[in-house]
Design an enzyme around this catalytic site. Structure first.
Site, short mmCIF file in Angstrom:
data_model
loop_
_atom_site.label_atom_id
_atom_site.label_comp_id
_atom_site.label_asym_id
_atom_site.label_seq_id
_atom_site.Cartn_x
_atom_site.Cartn_y
_atom_site.Cartn_z
N ASN A 9 0.87 -1.18 0.00
CA ASN A 9 0.00 0.00 0.00
C ASN A 9 0.91 1.23 0.00
OD1 ASN A 9 -1.76 2.08 0.52
ND2 ASN A 9 -2.29 1.41 2.60
N TRP A 10 1.01 1.86 -1.16
CA TRP A 10 1.95 2.99 -1.29
C TRP A 10 1.41 4.28 -0.67
CZ3 TRP A 10 4.05 2.54 -7.03
CH2 TRP A 10 4.67 1.28 -7.18
N LYS A 11 0.14 4.28 -0.32
CA LYS A 11 -0.50 5.49 0.24
C LYS A 11 -0.25 6.68 -0.70
CE LYS A 11 -0.14 3.36 4.68
NZ LYS A 11 -0.21 3.48 6.11
N HIS A 93 -9.66 1.05 4.71
CA HIS A 93 -8.37 1.26 5.38
C HIS A 93 -8.58 2.22 6.55
CE1 HIS A 93 -4.33 2.65 6.23
NE2 HIS A 93 -3.90 1.53 5.67
N GLU A 95 -7.05 4.68 7.60
CA GLU A 95 -6.89 6.12 7.31
C GLU A 95 -8.14 6.68 6.63
OE1 GLU A 95 -3.07 5.72 5.36
OE2 GLU A 95 -2.23 5.14 7.30
N GLU A 165 -5.41 -4.67 10.60
CA GLU A 165 -4.44 -3.59 10.75
C GLU A 165 -4.74 -2.78 12.01
OE1 GLU A 165 -2.41 -2.62 6.79
OE2 GLU A 165 -4.22 -1.42 6.88
N GLY A 171 2.28 2.69 10.58
CA GLY A 171 3.19 3.81 10.38
C GLY A 171 3.86 4.29 11.65
N SER A 210 3.38 -1.70 10.42
CA SER A 210 4.82 -1.72 10.69
C SER A 210 5.48 -3.07 10.41
CB SER A 210 5.09 -1.26 12.13
OG SER A 210 4.66 0.09 12.30
N GLY A 231 2.93 -0.97 4.27
CA GLY A 231 2.92 0.46 3.94
C GLY A 231 4.33 0.95 3.67
N GLY A 232 4.94 1.55 4.70
CA GLY A 232 6.26 2.16 4.56
C GLY A 232 7.29 1.28 3.86
P1 PGA Z 1 2.77 0.58 7.60
O1 PGA Z 1 1.30 0.72 6.94
O2 PGA Z 1 3.37 -0.71 7.09
O3 PGA Z 1 3.53 1.79 7.14
O4 PGA Z 1 2.58 0.56 9.08
C1 PGA Z 1 0.47 -0.39 6.73
C2 PGA Z 1 -0.84 0.05 6.10
O5 PGA Z 1 -1.36 1.11 6.44
O6 PGA Z 1 -1.39 -0.65 5.24
#
Ligand code: PGA
Length: 248
Positions: A9-11, A93, A95, A165, A171, A210, A231-232
């Protein structure tokens, strides 16, 4: 035996050039034994689809509209995602739930739209830190899952990937321990099993929050953790590929 699944997930990160080179590097690595999907921002889906064409790597949107079409400025429909070559889409998600106030019902409608248009929905569920501290983790994730079961039916879970999640782990660098994650994954699977044991046994439930090359193998070794939503660490080809290798 469930096949492991890893999504990136590149956000809201990247550019056209970065999408082509990152997706290209992931395709070139010829990952085996694990299903891989990339979720770049909407404007870069075309580049990602072009880079992944002819490979087994899927491309998906990070969100979709709960509506079919019409006067919904700024929204992107399931049919549009299909039209540009997506085969998957994230729904709910944290967010989106947190910053855009998406409700369980809206998320369920999004999953339903995705299914109707032949996209694989990746349904995200998870509790906040306050909810965990108050002992409400089980109640929160069950409620989030239940809304989708009620709206789409248990059979739909043959085509849905669930991503657990925990919001406090996204993050933050604070990954859930393998035991904490396993506990929630087992709970989600037993909730599905109450309706249909066969479907519960085949639904992929992946962990996100994470995940890094250093903790992926331990998480993925848990009996109910079928991969990860990254994500990251999905923004660096070497990190993402070593996480995929840990799932293979
Ligand atoms: P993260 O994000 O690996 O940066 O914690 C995961 C996600 O939001 O899908």
């Amino acid at each position: 035996m469930r096949r492991k699944w890893v999504g990136g997930n590149w956000k809201m990160n990247g550019s056209r050039a970065m999408t082509s080179s990152l997706a290209g590097a992931i395709v070139e690595a010829r990952i085996n034994g694990v299903e891989v999907a990339l979720f770049p921002p909407f404007p870069y889906l075309r580049e990602a689809c072009a880079a992944c064409a002819g490979s087994r790597i899927g491309v998906g949107g990070q969100d979709l509209s709960e509506h079919e079409s019409g006067a919904f400025t700024g929204e992107v429909s399931a049919a549009m995602l299909r039209d540009v070559g997506c085969t998957l889409v994230l729904a709910g998600h944290s967010e989106r739930r947190q910053y855009h106030k998406e409700t369980d019902q809206q998320v369920a409608s999004k999953v339903s739209q995705a299914l109707e248009h032949g996209l694989t929905p990746v349904l995200c569920v998870g509790e906040t830190l306050d909810e965990r501290d108050a002992g409400h983790t089980a109640a929160v994730v069950s409620r989030q899952l239940d809304e989708v079961v009620s709206c789409c039916g248990i059979e739909a879970f043959a085509r849905i990937v669930i991503a657990y999640e925990p919001v406090w782990a996204i993050g933050t660098g604070r990954c859930a321990s393998a035991e904490q994650a396993q506990e929630v994954h087992a709970l989600l699977r037993s909730q599905l099993a109450r309706d249909d044991a066969r479907i519960a046994g085949s639904t992929r439930i992946v962990y996100g929050g994470s995940v890094k090359p250093g903790n992926a193998a331990e998480l993925f070794a848990q009996p109910d953790i079928d991969g990860g939503l990254i994500g990251g660490a999905a923004l660096q080809a070497t990190d993402f590929l070593s996480i995929c290798a840990a799932a293979g």
